[in-house]
Design a protein around this motif. Structure first.
Motif, PDB file in Angstrom:
ATOM      1  N   SER A  52       0.867  -1.079   0.061  1.00 15.36           N
ATOM      2  CA  SER A  52      -0.058   0.008  -0.131  1.00 15.36           C
ATOM      3  C   SER A  52       0.751   1.069   0.219  1.00 15.36           C
ATOM      4  O   SER A  52       0.447   2.253  -0.586  1.00 15.36           O
ATOM      5  N   TYR A 176      -5.802   3.538   0.169  1.00 21.21           N
ATOM      6  CA  TYR A 176      -4.291   2.959   0.630  1.00 21.21           C
ATOM      7  C   TYR A 176      -3.683   3.753   1.798  1.00 21.21           C
ATOM      8  O   TYR A 176      -2.551   3.131   2.266  1.00 21.21           O
ATOM      9  N   ALA A 182      -2.446  -4.315   0.641  1.00 21.78           N
ATOM     10  CA  ALA A 182      -2.922  -3.806  -0.870  1.00 21.78           C
ATOM     11  C   ALA A 182      -4.013  -4.286  -1.361  1.00 21.78           C
ATOM     12  O   ALA A 182      -4.815  -3.908  -1.817  1.00 21.78           O
TER      13      ALA A 182
END
Length: 239
Positions: A52, A176, A182
């Motif tokens: 992320s 994010y 992620a």
């Protein structure tokens, strides 16, 4: 006095109309690309199993670069319109001086296209010939279909598009910022961005006079296809 007041009101109405239309167009361009491009980039990086933090860093960099690029594009486009207007203005000025009879005949031809008879438009042609500035304005608007651009238009367009791009671009990146994993963030990003695209598409349809629900669906579909393609390509390259 009453005539001057009416003219002032008409000029103000005309200026607001064109300015509003141009601003709406710039916002649509900026938000549309801002929502779609970072969305597709983030989805593609998620497909490549990036973290992320990496996706967020790349996304912010893309938003910054995209805003600058889009803003510059808007500036150059508006500047080109202004330059084109000035070139045509100079050419018309020269023609009015060099071939006034030909230009007067063009006025008559333009007016005749509206069903105005020769005995009706002859006084108008003569009146315009006595007023070179009005004559020039008439030819620019009715012969060439060009409106005098606002000198502030280029910078206004650049800033409007850039800011709209930034606002749109951060929408798919918000998940994010708060979700470190992620593969979970991308799901939230998809949901948030699709919702934003639906709202934006509906608003775009409303302001442009198109069917809002159809516009909402088309806008969301384009964003979804772009992100799916990016995600799929990243997976294919990785595999």
């Amino acid at each position: 006095m009453a005539h001057e007041s009416e003219k002032s009101l008409l000029d103000q109405h005309k200026e607001k109309h064109f300015t509003a239309g141009e601003i709406v167009r710039d916002i649509i361009i900026g938000v549309s690309d801002g929502l779609t491009v970072p969305f597709a980039l983030a989805a593609g990086l998620s497909g490549a199993n990036a973290s992320s933090s990496i996706i967020l860093t790349a996304g912010i960099a893309e938003v910054a670069a995209g805003a600058i690029s889009m803003g510059l594009g808007g500036y150059l486009a508006a500047k080109s319109e202004s330059d084109h207007y000035m070139r045509e203005l100079k050419r018309e000025e020269e023609e009015i001086i060099a071939v006034p009879d030909t230009e007067a005949a063009e006025i008559a031809e333009i007016l005749s296209q509206y069903g105005i008879q020769p005995h009706e438009y002859a006084p108008v042609v003569n009146a315009l010939r006595k007023n070179p500035q009005a004559w020039l304005d008439f030819m620019m608007k009715f012969e060439l279909g060009l409106e005098k651009p606002d000198p502030r238009r280029a910078l206004q367009s650049a800033f409007t598009i850039a800011i709209a791009y930034i606002l749109g671009g951060f929408v798919p990146l918000i998940p994010y910022m708060v979700i470190p994993i992620a593969r979970k963030a991308v799901v939230a990003s998809v949901l948030v961005t699709i919702l934003a695209l639906l709202i934006f598409g509906y608003a775009k349809g409303h302001f442009t006079g198109n069917r809002p629900f159809r516009s909402a669906f088309q806008t969301a579909l384009i964003g979804a296809v772009a992100s799916a393609a990016a995600f799929g390509l990243a997976k294919a390259v990785q595999g």
